[in-house]
Motif scaffolding. Structure first.
Motif, PDB file in Angstrom:
ATOM      1  N   GLN A  86      -8.848  11.916   5.092  1.00 25.85           N
ATOM      2  CA  GLN A  86      -8.139  10.974   4.237  1.00 25.85           C
ATOM      3  C   GLN A  86      -6.870  11.601   3.688  1.00 25.85           C
ATOM      4  O   GLN A  86      -6.711  12.818   3.704  1.00 25.85           O
ATOM      5  CB  GLN A  86      -9.037  10.480   3.109  1.00 25.85           C
ATOM      6  CG  GLN A  86      -9.652  11.551   2.252  1.00 25.85           C
ATOM      7  CD  GLN A  86     -10.616  10.949   1.251  1.00 25.85           C
ATOM      8  OE1 GLN A  86     -10.215  10.107   0.449  1.00 25.85           O
ATOM      9  NE2 GLN A  86     -11.860  11.360   1.291  1.00 25.85           N
ATOM     10  N   VAL A  87      -5.992  10.732   3.231  1.00 29.47           N
ATOM     11  CA  VAL A  87      -4.742  11.165   2.614  1.00 29.47           C
ATOM     12  C   VAL A  87      -4.713  10.609   1.190  1.00 29.47           C
ATOM     13  O   VAL A  87      -5.435   9.664   0.873  1.00 29.47           O
ATOM     14  CB  VAL A  87      -3.504  10.690   3.419  1.00 29.47           C
ATOM     15  CG1 VAL A  87      -3.464  11.353   4.788  1.00 29.47           C
ATOM     16  CG2 VAL A  87      -3.472   9.179   3.549  1.00 29.47           C
TER      17      VAL A  87
ATOM     18  N   ALA B 128       0.865  -1.186   0.000  1.00 27.15           N
ATOM     19  CA  ALA B 128       0.000   0.000   0.000  1.00 27.15           C
ATOM     20  C   ALA B 128       0.897   1.229   0.000  1.00 27.15           C
ATOM     21  O   ALA B 128       1.989   1.208   0.582  1.00 27.15           O
ATOM     22  CB  ALA B 128      -0.894  -0.012   1.241  1.00 27.15           C
ATOM     23  N   ALA B 129       0.436   2.288  -0.645  1.00 20.46           N
ATOM     24  CA  ALA B 129       1.227   3.521  -0.708  1.00 20.46           C
ATOM     25  C   ALA B 129       0.305   4.729  -0.568  1.00 20.46           C
ATOM     26  O   ALA B 129      -0.713   4.817  -1.249  1.00 20.46           O
ATOM     27  CB  ALA B 129       1.990   3.599  -2.027  1.00 20.46           C
ATOM     28  N   VAL B 130       0.664   5.632   0.337  1.00 23.66           N
ATOM     29  CA  VAL B 130      -0.073   6.880   0.527  1.00 23.66           C
ATOM     30  C   VAL B 130       0.923   8.018   0.683  1.00 23.66           C
ATOM     31  O   VAL B 130       2.107   7.802   0.925  1.00 23.66           O
ATOM     32  CB  VAL B 130      -1.012   6.837   1.767  1.00 23.66           C
ATOM     33  CG1 VAL B 130      -2.073   5.757   1.623  1.00 23.66           C
ATOM     34  CG2 VAL B 130      -0.227   6.664   3.053  1.00 23.66           C
ATOM     35  N   CYS B 131       0.419   9.232   0.587  1.00 27.69           N
ATOM     36  CA  CYS B 131       1.219  10.421   0.843  1.00 27.69           C
ATOM     37  C   CYS B 131       1.767  10.339   2.265  1.00 27.69           C
ATOM     38  O   CYS B 131       1.082   9.881   3.178  1.00 27.69           O
ATOM     39  CB  CYS B 131       0.345  11.660   0.675  1.00 27.69           C
ATOM     40  SG  CYS B 131       1.192  13.198   1.019  1.00 27.69           S
ATOM     41  N   ASP B 132       2.994  10.778   2.477  1.00 28.20           N
ATOM     42  CA  ASP B 132       3.658  10.623   3.769  1.00 28.20           C
ATOM     43  C   ASP B 132       3.333  11.741   4.756  1.00 28.20           C
ATOM     44  O   ASP B 132       4.148  12.090   5.594  1.00 28.20           O
ATOM     45  CB  ASP B 132       5.170  10.528   3.559  1.00 28.20           C
ATOM     46  CG  ASP B 132       5.903  10.031   4.791  1.00 28.20           C
ATOM     47  OD1 ASP B 132       5.279   9.372   5.642  1.00 28.20           O
ATOM     48  OD2 ASP B 132       7.115  10.309   4.917  1.00 28.20           O
ATOM     49  N   ARG B 133       2.150  12.305   4.678  1.00 30.33           N
ATOM     50  CA  ARG B 133       1.739  13.356   5.616  1.00 30.33           C
ATOM     51  C   ARG B 133       0.326  13.086   6.087  1.00 30.33           C
ATOM     52  O   ARG B 133      -0.581  12.889   5.283  1.00 30.33           O
ATOM     53  CB  ARG B 133       1.792  14.734   4.964  1.00 30.33           C
ATOM     54  CG  ARG B 133       3.169  15.192   4.561  1.00 30.33           C
ATOM     55  CD  ARG B 133       3.994  15.561   5.751  1.00 30.33           C
ATOM     56  NE  ARG B 133       5.344  15.936   5.334  1.00 30.33           N
ATOM     57  CZ  ARG B 133       6.297  16.223   6.172  1.00 30.33           C
ATOM     58  NH1 ARG B 133       6.079  16.179   7.477  1.00 30.33           N
ATOM     59  NH2 ARG B 133       7.483  16.547   5.737  1.00 30.33           N
ATOM     60  N   CYS B 134       0.122  13.117   7.393  1.00 28.24           N
ATOM     61  CA  CYS B 134      -1.206  12.949   7.963  1.00 28.24           C
ATOM     62  C   CYS B 134      -2.039  14.184   7.621  1.00 28.24           C
ATOM     63  O   CYS B 134      -1.519  15.311   7.611  1.00 28.24           O
ATOM     64  CB  CYS B 134      -1.112  12.770   9.478  1.00 28.24           C
ATOM     65  SG  CYS B 134      -2.712  12.540  10.277  1.00 28.24           S
ATOM     66  N   CYS B 135      -3.318  13.976   7.372  1.00 32.18           N
ATOM     67  CA  CYS B 135      -4.198  15.098   7.024  1.00 32.18           C
ATOM     68  C   CYS B 135      -4.582  15.927   8.247  1.00 32.18           C
ATOM     69  O   CYS B 135      -5.231  16.960   8.115  1.00 32.18           O
ATOM     70  CB  CYS B 135      -5.447  14.576   6.311  1.00 32.18           C
ATOM     71  SG  CYS B 135      -6.472  13.483   7.305  1.00 32.18           S
TER      72      CYS B 135
END
Length: 195
Positions: free
Chosen positions: A65-66, A11-18
């Motif tokens: 969400q991110v 899984a891959a997401v932006c590395d910053r919490c919203c």
């Protein structure tokens, strides 16, 4: 931020919490979700917040969400697409049944430079056409094309109305349209050389 979800899939997401922009990569994976190290918000592989410890008795707002990225494991690597791929595919069918597939992907390096990667696939076998011969032929064609291409105007217009086209130009037209759409999406306009 890259991790394995509960099913063992990448899984891959932006590395910053919203919430407060903490780096999710400093957090940890809990039950297949990435947990933010700051306030403990957890995000699934789709970037959706699935747990907020401070809201245990309330519904989590859908806006929590991110950005998530397309991600797959193939050939012992994890492949992540950080945006819509800027790519094109040209498929050529020859009368003898040979299929020649050319895939190009382009990524910007800076405001003046892009890098293009090209892969070619054929449906014949090594016995029918030795890879060495195919590469040698392709190199000759590439060198011939390079000599001609270097004489063309590098400031090609994005508007397809400024040039005449034939059916084999379709991949190039697709690239021009995608680039024009990308500029429009970011509120920019084509900058042409002034003669």
């Amino acid at each position: 931020m890259l991790w394995l979800d509960g099913a063992g899939k990448p899984a891959a997401v932006c590395d910053r919490c919203c919430h407060r922009s903490a780096q999710l990569s400093k957090g940890k994976v809990v039950e297949g979700n990435i947990r933010c190290p700051y306030h403990g918000w957890s995000f699934n592989a789709d970037g959706v917040c699935v747990r907020v410890p401070q809201l245990e008795k309330s519904a989590i707002p859908r806006s929590y969400q991110v950005s998530a990225y397309h991600c797959q494991e193939r050939y012992d690597y994890v492949w992540v697409c950080l945006g819509e791929p800027f790519a094109r595919t040209l498929k050529i069918h020859y009368p003898n049944g040979l299929i020649h597939l050319i895939f190009n992907a382009v990524t910007p390096i800076d405001d003046q430079t892009s890098q293009m990667v090209q892969f070619c696939f054929r449906n014949d076998t090594e016995a029918e056409a030795k890879a060495e011969d195919v590469i040698a032929f392709d190199r000759i064609v590439t060198q011939e094309d390079q000599q001609v291409l270097e004489t063309t105007d590098y400031d090609a217009p994005l508007s397809i109305q400024e040039e005449q086209h034939m059916p084999s130009d379709k991949p190039g037209i697709l690239m021009r349209r995608r680039l024009a759409a990308l500029l429009k999406e970011h509120g920019e306009v084509e900058q042409r050389r002034k003669d």
